[in-house]
Design an enzyme around this catalytic site. Structure first.
Site, short mmCIF file in Angstrom:
data_model
loop_
_atom_site.label_atom_id
_atom_site.label_comp_id
_atom_site.label_asym_id
_atom_site.label_seq_id
_atom_site.Cartn_x
_atom_site.Cartn_y
_atom_site.Cartn_z
N LYS A 44 40.73 96.87 1.59
CA LYS A 44 41.88 97.76 1.53
C LYS A 44 41.57 99.10 2.21
CE LYS A 44 44.99 97.64 -1.95
NZ LYS A 44 45.68 97.88 -3.22
N GLU A 91 35.00 105.00 13.22
CA GLU A 91 35.36 105.30 14.61
C GLU A 91 35.99 104.12 15.35
OE1 GLU A 91 33.33 108.56 14.95
OE2 GLU A 91 32.61 107.86 13.01
N GLY A 95 38.15 110.90 3.26
CA GLY A 95 39.29 109.99 3.33
C GLY A 95 38.83 108.58 3.65
N LYS A 103 28.42 97.70 8.71
CA LYS A 103 28.29 98.41 9.98
C LYS A 103 29.02 99.75 10.03
CE LYS A 103 27.26 94.81 13.39
NZ LYS A 103 27.81 94.03 14.53
N GLY A 104 30.09 99.88 9.31
CA GLY A 104 30.84 101.14 9.37
C GLY A 104 32.10 101.03 10.20
N ARG A 127 29.72 93.34 7.17
CA ARG A 127 30.30 93.07 5.86
C ARG A 127 31.36 94.13 5.53
NH1 ARG A 127 26.48 93.24 0.60
NH2 ARG A 127 27.65 91.85 -0.78
#
Lengths: 747, 337, 167
Positions: free
Chosen positions: A640, A712, A473, A708-709, A635
């Protein structure tokens, strides 16, 4: 080669799998058909500790359509050694082996698998299996085991233990003019992804299997199957194209995978096994925990001492660990710090990483305590955070590769209107509603893991990028497509991403917010390698207009490779392939952490979360009317889908603040609200306005893509911002999460 | 879910005949029965599907009230023009419950017959006198923050989960049932029962009887009504406490007050003696508190649910204010005026 | 699965196609769709009416298919997520869900969309608060709620504009 202009990266792009998902065509693990498919239903124990003394499976066998009933007495063959059952992310200990013996270690532990020719028959027959037990004393109550808590002797790989104390935290605490010491608890939570765990194991003959499994790591699950059942790797393919949410619960192989494969091998038939929603409360969970945070400050609010102790639950067979207290040593500057983390064994299954494991509970406690301290000092809760800004990681003495947290504070506060906040609790009211504004900082690791990918360019200019990543997801399908498209200047339609298949290039499990950085960078590296190969062939062509060019001088776009400074000098991909007599060019890309850099630098994602609540104090009703989450996450590949990641974390954080908890009857060792009617996750009505801000943050060190992600960070700090807002609204501090009506009335 | 015989009668008398078999269960909307069958709480030998019975009409009664067929769906009832005009309290209570999908399936009769949401009742691995008489009540001393504060017994502390029934209790409805011995009408207050020593019996219907209709007497509270539901999340959750209020006013005083509580007992809870306290009085917070205190005089908690006593008190006061002010709770608006 | 003597004939029109079947009475509509007709777009998120992932339109009305014994709806006209498209064009809700990123994992999505289709035809929801309340029977663990509400508001506005234009 210099990058051509990014058309797709950084643009708010619709999901490439969107159409499949809105039309019901995206297939999840339990939805694949197979010839002569059998259905399995799992039977769970009804006690929390003891031994099975007798099993009565005869009534189940009598149900028409039942093919077999497996118990520990007739379980199919599987590996004996513990280590054969250890998956990539297993904590230290003895992994759970379904139907291994008569021993019961937690309520709901699988004691039988009924296999039948229809789902209905399996379900009916499962209800007819009964067991007799020798009941032993159990304990599911963390409070009772707190005094027996221990420091885990073997550390879990990838989880840093708390650092050694620094300075003299006790004395600094003693000497400081302003101090607080408070106990917090975040009750055990369950992931409850919407898709229930399911596996369809297609028996292809001769112990060859194609397995559709709900997992966050196709290769981790495939490795588990081959290891547990002693199968050749080439004979087991595991597919997880679409995963209906997981949030950590599918990092490790769950029971249904074992059962489907075991039954399939024993019966030489295809088998589907799904867990029920209730049974999903008997797999991993976010550990129950007690935390004590002691903070001391000078009169201006500068932190003089931080002490954070946590005790968290684990099972009797594994030492599950997460970084709960470490955050308190690095989120703020402080010279005197003491952090401790211990475990206590309960008769529950082993806890399992759940969205921002460790941080979600540890940062919640710290951020509530810091809020409490700000009132003691008498300064604005946002100001105390700014004042104690940490410019390096003081746990490891490493520099941050980037930390645009001040921008998060600034832009978040501006969007929220924080400057209009009245500082005194209970000072904002509208009718029966007390209004409160709270803030929290959030922090999560920015990891780069080893990952591999391939890029295959065909003569017609179309591109395929492959890596064994999973999309739970998160938007992985989409961002990998965007990365590939930009590398070759292609429209998205000309790029196919392949993920969710154990036969694809090596990937870590999908978790820890590392997939975009790791798999994304691997795909980019593979694309660069494919372009370089294309360029070499182009250069070799007779009368090549690029003969004198270097790789750095050219770009690929619109089906051609050309000189950037002289775009007229170009060759079509089809021409180059034709000349080289190639149908396709396929190259690999690999990334991994830069160990040299890691000696000096460390990477984290940061956020500032602002919450507005309205509390009907008389009735104890809390509404979260507004959240602003400003994140510094390097970045942003796709604003979206990135925004959606934050929204999701925030919503789960609201659940942590107000709703979610496993309610256990400790006399029985049983979770009683084991369903979605009584384990409350936020519903539509609970969620009002959420604003997401991504502040500018350029970080060339964190990952080759600068990513970076985001998986979480949205949850970290949300529950504390809400709790802090409730305090600001009411003057009541509830330190036991979730903050339910009963607790607010009692406060 | 177990295997069972399935019959689908076309008329009421056939249905009653089909129900004569001991382990028969009536299937209407199925939202509760099928759920319980999947948890193996209910294991009927025969399902009597009554969906083809002609019980889907809402018709005026000679007395000026309405007769609601047992198979009218919760949604059709809530949005029926006559109901919205004459009994907006009922419409509001229905819309406070469950979800649109469940309300589309659930029926009037079925709503009355829905069973408790007690965790232990729902989990066949635990002792429960309601599910398995004589095994004991696990909720006493267990996880019981949702349980009864009024009318409980040493054998059962479960609560009735319906919202609709709380409104029906306030509206002095009656229930038409038909069985092997003929037809009868049961006043709503007598329909559900307290658990006593027979918690397996939720209501006073005899075995083999079928609900055919719910009858509403004439009623006109004008805008002086409300249904206030307090729960752990803002929608799609059962009530911790709910309050249905209907007031008729004369000049500035209360002429008649009807107050029913949900989520607190084995049946919708009314205290008509306490309601008399309100008659002829000019409303204010002190009066409402006095009323609430009287209603809650017999209340006692089970530990985790002690808070529900104070919550019920406050909810009654707030709901009475809402009703008196003519500002009923809007079920989509989550702030409580 | 072998036929059983308890099987009962039942016929349905599903997404426009007639299906004459013989099925056991203990089979739910959801399991009929998923396991026997391979219409797996309708999802099983709890199997107890507690999540809404199985929402389908039965005779135009949104229902939880997991709580329906299929035989009890003999003769019904059923629309699932697979039947919302018209002539290869997405339903406006499907388009709006993609545009607003109103899903992540996609598992609750078919139920959300079928539920939203039911909500639009009911015409009881007129504002954001009413949309939220009337969509609360559909849980989304990925937390796409605000985007889902945006998507539905968007289609509601399109519908209103179309009605206005028609008048």
């Amino acid at each position: 080669m210099s990058l051509t202009e990014n058309i797709h990266i950084g643009r708010p792009t619709n999901r490439v799998d969107g159409r499949l998902k809105v039309t019901g065509q995206a297939k999840y693990a339990a939805e694949y058909p197979a010839a002569d498919l059998l259905h399995g239903a799992i039977v769970g124990s009804t006690i929390a500790a003891g031994r099975i003394t007798a099993l009565n499976v005869e009534p189940a066998r009598q149900v028409p359509g039942v093919v077999e009933v497996f118990t520990h007495e007739n379980r199919g063959k599987a590996a004996w050694l513990d280590r054969s059952w250890r998956d990539e992310v297993a904590p230290p200990g003895h992994p759970f082996r379904p139907l291994h013996s008569d021993r019961i270690l937690f309520d709901g532990q699988p004691i039988a698998l009924v296999v039948a020719d229809s789902y209905e028959a399996a379900r009916d027959a499962a209800s007819l299996v009964s067991a007799e037990y020798e009941v032993r004393e159990h304990c599911t109550e963390l409070e009772r085991k707190r005094s027996e808590a221990y420091v885990p002797p073997e550390k879990r790989s990838g989880i840093p233990p708390p650092p050694d104390p620094r300075g003299d935290p006790e004395k600094a605490f003693e000497d400081a003019p302003i101090k607080i010491s408070r106990d917090y608890r975040v009750n055990a939570e369950h992931h409850n992804p919407m898709e229930m765990f399911g596996t369809t194991c297609v028996y292809e003959g001769n112990d060859k299997l194609t397995i559709y499994d709900k997992t966050q790591g196709s290769q981790n699950a495939q490795g588990y199957v081959t290891s547990v059942f002693g199968l050749k790797s080439k004979n087991v393919r595991l597919i997880n194209h679409y995963v209906g949410g997981a949030f950590g619960s599918a990092l490790r192989p769950q029971h249904q995978l074992f059962f489907a494969v075991m039954a399939s091998l024993e019966l030489k038939r295809s088998v589907r096994v799904s867990l029920t929603r209730s049974q999903m409360f008997h797999i991993g969970y976010r550990p129950d925990n007690y935390q004590t945070v002691s903070l001391a400050a000078d009169r201006e609010g500068r932190l003089r001492s931080i002490m954070h102790d946590a005790v968290a639950s684990t099972s009797h067979y594994e030492d599950y660990q997460e970084a709960v207290v470490n955050w308190s040593g690095m989120m703020y500057h402080c010279d005197n710090v003491k952090l401790s983390y211990r475990l206590a064994k309960l008769h529950t299954p082993t806890p399992c990483d759940m969205r921002a494991p460790g941080a979600a509970i540890g940062v919640t406690a710290l951020e509530c305590a810091l809020d409490e301290l700000s009132y003691e000092v008498g300064i604005d809760p946002l100001e105390i955070r700014r004042l104690n800004f940490a410019s390096k990681d003081e746990n490891t003495d490493k520099q941050f590769t980037s930390k645009a947290l001040h921008a998060c504070y600034r832009e978040g506060a501006a969007a929220f209107g924080w400057d209009k906040r009245k500082s005194v609790p209970r000072s904002m009211q509208d009718g029966h509603d007390l209004i409160g504004w709270g803030v929290s900082t959030g922090m999560w690791d920015a990891f780069l893991q080893k990952a591999e990918a391939t890029a295959k360019l065909s003569a017609d200019g179309k591109l395929e990028v492959s890596t064994a990543a999973s999309d739970i997801g998160t938007g992985t399908w989409t961002i990998l497509t965007q990365i590939g498209a930009d590398a070759f200047g292609l429209p998205l339609e000309d790029v196919t991403a392949r993920i969710g298949d154990s036969t694809l290039p090596t990937s870590p499990v999908e978790g820890g917010s590392w997939t975009a950085a790791s798999n994304g960078s691997a795909v980019q590296a593979a694309c660069e390698a494919a372009k370089e190969t294309l360029f070499k062939h182009a250069k070799k062509m007779a009368n090549s207009p690029l003969a004198d060019s270097e790789f750095e001088d050219v770009a690929v776009s619109g089906g051609c490779i050309f000189r950037i400074d002289d775009p007229g000098k170009r060759l079509a991909i089809s021409e180059i392939m034709h000349a080289a007599d190639l149908e396709e060019i396929e190259e690999e890309g690999k990334v991994g952490p830069d160990l040299l850099q890691m000696m000096k630098y460390i990477s984290y994602t940061h956020s500032a979360v602002f919450a507005e609540v309205r509390v009907d104090e008389e009735l104890g009703i809390v509404r979260v009317t507004r959240i602003v989450c400003a994140a510094a996450a390097g970045r942003i590949l796709n604003p979206k889908t990135a925004r959606s990641q934050i929204l999701g974390g925030v919503v789960m954080g609201i659940g942590m603040a107000l709703h979610e908890e496993a309610m256990t009857d400790h006399r029985l060792g049983k979770i009683m609200n084991h369903n979605l009617a009584e384990y409350h996750i936020p519903a539509h009505a609970d969620i009002e306005n959420i604003e997401v801000i991504f502040v500018d943050e350029h970080d060339e060190k964190v990952s080759p893509l600068g990513v970076k992600g985001l998986g979480e960070i949205g949850i970290v700090g949300t529950a504390s911002a809400v709790a802090n807002a409730i305090f600001h609204a009411t003057g009541k501090r509830v330190r036991d999460f979730p903050i339910t009506i009963d607790k607010l009335l009692a406060a | 879910m177990n295997r069972f015989d399935y019959v689908r009668p076309d008329n009421v008398s056939d249905a009653i005949r089909a129900l004569a078999t001991g382990s028969s269960k009536v299937l209407a909307g199925g939202t509760n029965l099928v759920d319980l069958m999947k948890y193996d709480v209910e294991r009927p030998g025969r399902i009597v599907d009554i969906n083809r019975l002609p019980l889907k009409e809402i018709t005026p009664t000679a007395e000026g009230g309405l007769r609601i067929g047992a198979l009218v769906s919760n949604t059709d009832l809530a949005w029926n023009d006559d109901i919205r005009r004459q009994y907006p309290l009922l419409a509001s209570a229905i819309l406070a419950g469950a979800s649109p999908q469940l309300r589309n399936a659930a029926t009037t009769g079925g709503n009355l017959l829905q069973r408790t949401r007690c965790y232990y009742f729902y989990d066949p691995s635990t002792a429960c006198n309601k599910r398995d008489p004589g095994t004991g009540c696990s909720a006493i001393g267990g996880v019981n923050r949702i349980h009864a504060i009024l009318g409980a017994s040493p054998d059962c502390i479960a609560v009735h989960p319906s919202d609709m029934c709380v409104a029906l209790a306030a509206l002095n409805a009656s229930v038409d049932v038909e069985g092997p011995d003929g037809k009868r009408s049961i006043p709503f207050s007598d329909f559900h029962r307290l658990p006593g020593s027979e918690p397996q019996r939720d209501n006073t219907m005899s075995s083999g009887e079928l609900i055919t209709a719910v009858v509403l007497p004439p009623s006109d509270f004008g805008a002086n009504y409300t249904y206030l539901k307090i729960r752990d999340r803002l929608s799609y959750a059962f009530a911790l406490v709910s309050v249905a209020v209907g007031l008729t006013l004369k000049a500035d005083a209360i002429d008649e007050a009807r107050v029913a509580l949900g989520g607190v007992a084995h049946k919708p809870w009314r205290d008509t003696a306490a309601e008399e306290l309100l008659r002829g009085q000019r409303p204010d917070t002190q009066l409402f508190l006095k009323f609430a205190d009287q209603v809650l005089t017999p209340a006692h908690g089970q530990g985790e649910n002690n808070f529900k006593i104070e919550l019920a008190r406050r909810a009654m006061v707030r709901a009475l204010h809402q009703a008196f002010a003519g500002t009923p709770q809007d079920q989509s608006v989550k702030s409580v005026q | 699965m072998a036929p059983s003597s308890a099987d009962i004939p039942a016929s349905f029109v599903i997404n426009g196609s007639r299906h004459a079947l013989t099925i056991p009475p203990w089979m739910t509509l959801l399991d009929l769709l998923r396991e026997h007709l391979h219409l797996t777009g309708s999802k099983k998120g709890c199997d107890h009416g507690q999540c809404g992932a199985c929402t389908v339109l039965v005779d135009g009305i949104r229902l939880n298919s997991c709580l329906i014994l299929a035989v009890s709806r003999d003769g019904a006209d059923i629309t699932t997520i697979e039947g919302l498209e018209r002539d290869g064009d997405l339903h406006p809700l499907q388009t709006a869900f993609v545009e607003h990123d109103a899903f992540q994992c996609g598992y609750c999505t078919p139920g959300q969309i079928c539920s939203a289709a039911g909500l639009l035809s009911e015409r009881h929801a007129h504002n954001r608060a009413e949309i939220r309340e009337n969509m609360s029977g559909n849980l989304c663990r990925c937390g796409a709620y605000t985007n889902i509400a945006d998507a539905i508001e968007d289609v509601m506005a399109q519908d209103a504009a179309a009605r206005e234009a028609a008048e």
